[in-house]
Design a protein around this motif. Sequence first.
Motif, PDB file in Angstrom:
ATOM      1  N   LYS A  15       0.814  -1.222   0.000  1.00  0.00           N
ATOM      2  CA  LYS A  15       0.000   0.000   0.000  1.00  0.00           C
ATOM      3  C   LYS A  15       0.845   1.269   0.000  1.00  0.00           C
ATOM      4  N   GLU A  16       1.895   1.300   0.796  1.00  0.00           N
ATOM      5  CA  GLU A  16       2.732   2.504   0.845  1.00  0.00           C
ATOM      6  C   GLU A  16       3.466   2.715  -0.465  1.00  0.00           C
ATOM      7  N   LEU A  17       3.920   1.631  -1.082  1.00  0.00           N
ATOM      8  CA  LEU A  17       4.604   1.737  -2.369  1.00  0.00           C
ATOM      9  C   LEU A  17       3.666   2.318  -3.425  1.00  0.00           C
ATOM     10  N   LEU A  18       2.428   1.883  -3.417  1.00  0.00           N
ATOM     11  CA  LEU A  18       1.462   2.339  -4.409  1.00  0.00           C
ATOM     12  C   LEU A  18       1.033   3.784  -4.189  1.00  0.00           C
ATOM     13  N   GLN A  19       1.126   4.247  -2.971  1.00  0.00           N
ATOM     14  CA  GLN A  19       0.697   5.589  -2.586  1.00  0.00           C
ATOM     15  C   GLN A  19      -0.768   5.843  -2.957  1.00  0.00           C
ATOM     16  N   VAL A  20      -1.576   4.818  -2.754  1.00  0.00           N
ATOM     17  CA  VAL A  20      -3.021   4.938  -2.921  1.00  0.00           C
ATOM     18  C   VAL A  20      -3.685   4.285  -1.728  1.00  0.00           C
ATOM     19  N   HIS A  21      -4.915   4.683  -1.487  1.00  0.00           N
ATOM     20  CA  HIS A  21      -5.648   4.083  -0.375  1.00  0.00           C
ATOM     21  C   HIS A  21      -6.247   2.766  -0.857  1.00  0.00           C
ATOM     22  N   VAL A  22      -5.860   1.688  -0.216  1.00  0.00           N
ATOM     23  CA  VAL A  22      -6.369   0.359  -0.541  1.00  0.00           C
ATOM     24  C   VAL A  22      -7.054  -0.191   0.703  1.00  0.00           C
ATOM     25  N   SER A  23      -8.250  -0.673   0.517  1.00  0.00           N
ATOM     26  CA  SER A  23      -8.992  -1.271   1.624  1.00  0.00           C
ATOM     27  C   SER A  23      -9.489  -2.635   1.172  1.00  0.00           C
ATOM     28  N   GLN A  24      -9.108  -3.655   1.887  1.00  0.00           N
ATOM     29  CA  GLN A  24      -9.570  -5.003   1.560  1.00  0.00           C
ATOM     30  C   GLN A  24     -10.811  -5.323   2.380  1.00  0.00           C
ATOM     31  N   GLN A  25     -11.812  -5.886   1.725  1.00  0.00           N
ATOM     32  CA  GLN A  25     -13.075  -6.214   2.375  1.00  0.00           C
ATOM     33  C   GLN A  25     -13.376  -7.695   2.140  1.00  0.00           C
ATOM     34  N   PRO A  26     -13.074  -8.544   3.116  1.00  0.00           N
ATOM     35  CA  PRO A  26     -13.386  -9.969   2.931  1.00  0.00           C
ATOM     36  C   PRO A  26     -14.893 -10.214   3.005  1.00  0.00           C
ATOM     37  N   TYR A  27     -15.361 -11.244   2.284  1.00  0.00           N
ATOM     38  CA  TYR A  27     -16.784 -11.583   2.303  1.00  0.00           C
ATOM     39  C   TYR A  27     -16.966 -13.101   2.321  1.00  0.00           C
ATOM     40  N   GLU A  28     -18.148 -13.510   2.724  1.00  0.00           N
ATOM     41  CA  GLU A  28     -18.519 -14.931   2.682  1.00  0.00           C
ATOM     42  C   GLU A  28     -19.761 -15.151   1.840  1.00  0.00           C
ATOM     43  N   THR A  29     -20.654 -14.156   1.805  1.00  0.00           N
ATOM     44  CA  THR A  29     -21.914 -14.304   1.070  1.00  0.00           C
ATOM     45  C   THR A  29     -22.126 -13.114   0.136  1.00  0.00           C
ATOM     46  N   VAL A  30     -23.086 -13.263  -0.765  1.00  0.00           N
ATOM     47  CA  VAL A  30     -23.447 -12.160  -1.657  1.00  0.00           C
ATOM     48  C   VAL A  30     -23.975 -10.985  -0.846  1.00  0.00           C
ATOM     49  N   ASP A  31     -24.692 -11.264   0.229  1.00  0.00           N
ATOM     50  CA  ASP A  31     -25.177 -10.182   1.095  1.00  0.00           C
ATOM     51  C   ASP A  31     -24.012  -9.389   1.683  1.00  0.00           C
ATOM     52  N   ASP A  32     -22.926 -10.074   2.031  1.00  0.00           N
ATOM     53  CA  ASP A  32     -21.724  -9.382   2.523  1.00  0.00           C
ATOM     54  C   ASP A  32     -21.184  -8.425   1.458  1.00  0.00           C
ATOM     55  N   ILE A  33     -21.170  -8.897   0.216  1.00  0.00           N
ATOM     56  CA  ILE A  33     -20.679  -8.064  -0.889  1.00  0.00           C
ATOM     57  C   ILE A  33     -21.566  -6.828  -1.027  1.00  0.00           C
ATOM     58  N   MET A  34     -22.879  -7.024  -1.003  1.00  0.00           N
ATOM     59  CA  MET A  34     -23.803  -5.902  -1.154  1.00  0.00           C
ATOM     60  C   MET A  34     -23.642  -4.901  -0.014  1.00  0.00           C
ATOM     61  N   ASP A  35     -23.435  -5.399   1.207  1.00  0.00           N
ATOM     62  CA  ASP A  35     -23.190  -4.504   2.343  1.00  0.00           C
ATOM     63  C   ASP A  35     -21.905  -3.696   2.125  1.00  0.00           C
ATOM     64  N   CYS A  36     -20.881  -4.347   1.571  1.00  0.00           N
ATOM     65  CA  CYS A  36     -19.621  -3.646   1.274  1.00  0.00           C
ATOM     66  C   CYS A  36     -19.865  -2.518   0.276  1.00  0.00           C
ATOM     67  N   PHE A  37     -20.647  -2.805  -0.776  1.00  0.00           N
ATOM     68  CA  PHE A  37     -20.922  -1.780  -1.786  1.00  0.00           C
ATOM     69  C   PHE A  37     -21.582  -0.556  -1.172  1.00  0.00           C
TER      70      PHE A  37
ATOM     71  N   VAL B 143     -17.180  -8.118  -9.565  1.00  0.00           N
ATOM     72  CA  VAL B 143     -17.190  -7.115 -10.640  1.00  0.00           C
ATOM     73  C   VAL B 143     -18.591  -6.982 -11.228  1.00  0.00           C
ATOM     74  N   GLU B 144     -19.246  -8.097 -11.464  1.00  0.00           N
ATOM     75  CA  GLU B 144     -20.612  -8.059 -12.013  1.00  0.00           C
ATOM     76  C   GLU B 144     -21.559  -7.307 -11.084  1.00  0.00           C
ATOM     77  N   LEU B 145     -21.493  -7.621  -9.800  1.00  0.00           N
ATOM     78  CA  LEU B 145     -22.367  -6.946  -8.835  1.00  0.00           C
ATOM     79  C   LEU B 145     -22.001  -5.472  -8.683  1.00  0.00           C
ATOM     80  N   ALA B 146     -20.699  -5.162  -8.745  1.00  0.00           N
ATOM     81  CA  ALA B 146     -20.267  -3.765  -8.644  1.00  0.00           C
ATOM     82  C   ALA B 146     -20.867  -2.943  -9.781  1.00  0.00           C
ATOM     83  N   GLU B 147     -20.741  -3.459 -10.997  1.00  0.00           N
ATOM     84  CA  GLU B 147     -21.239  -2.723 -12.157  1.00  0.00           C
ATOM     85  C   GLU B 147     -22.755  -2.563 -12.121  1.00  0.00           C
ATOM     86  N   LYS B 148     -23.455  -3.550 -11.602  1.00  0.00           N
ATOM     87  CA  LYS B 148     -24.918  -3.434 -11.453  1.00  0.00           C
ATOM     88  C   LYS B 148     -25.287  -2.384 -10.410  1.00  0.00           C
ATOM     89  N   ASN B 149     -24.336  -2.049  -9.535  1.00  0.00           N
ATOM     90  CA  ASN B 149     -24.578  -1.058  -8.483  1.00  0.00           C
ATOM     91  C   ASN B 149     -23.894   0.277  -8.775  1.00  0.00           C
TER      92      ASN B 149
END
Length: 110
Positions: free
Chosen positions: A15-37, A55-61
């Motif tokens: 993350k420091e090398l990239l000099q961008v904000h990176v946040s990892q969000q682990p999930y177990e279910t599709v509902d977890d993904i939607m909550d992350c979005f 990616v598919e769910l992100a683009e739909k949102n």
Amino acid sequence: MGICKELLPELEATKELLQVHVSQQPYETVDDIMDCFIRLKEDGYRVIVGSSLVVELAEKNGIVGIMAYSLESIRLSLESAIQIAESVLLEATRVRLTQPPCCKVCMMPC
């Protein structure tokens, strides 16, 4: 921003090398993904990196999705991005060095 099944320690380490904000969000279910979005959109994130499902769910949102199949594909993408950035910097330096001195300040022809 990455949505993944599990956290990637290698990504955290870069993350420091990239000099961008990176946040990892682990999930177990599709509902977890939607909550992350929902949370990520509220926090101003505009790009999500993840599996084809993510990616598919992100683009739909209304969020840009970038697919990453594996840690190796992420590493190769980062290496390519770094090489492109280095090339751009080298070219910009070359152009500045070939301009007459007065142009180095204003970047306009004399």
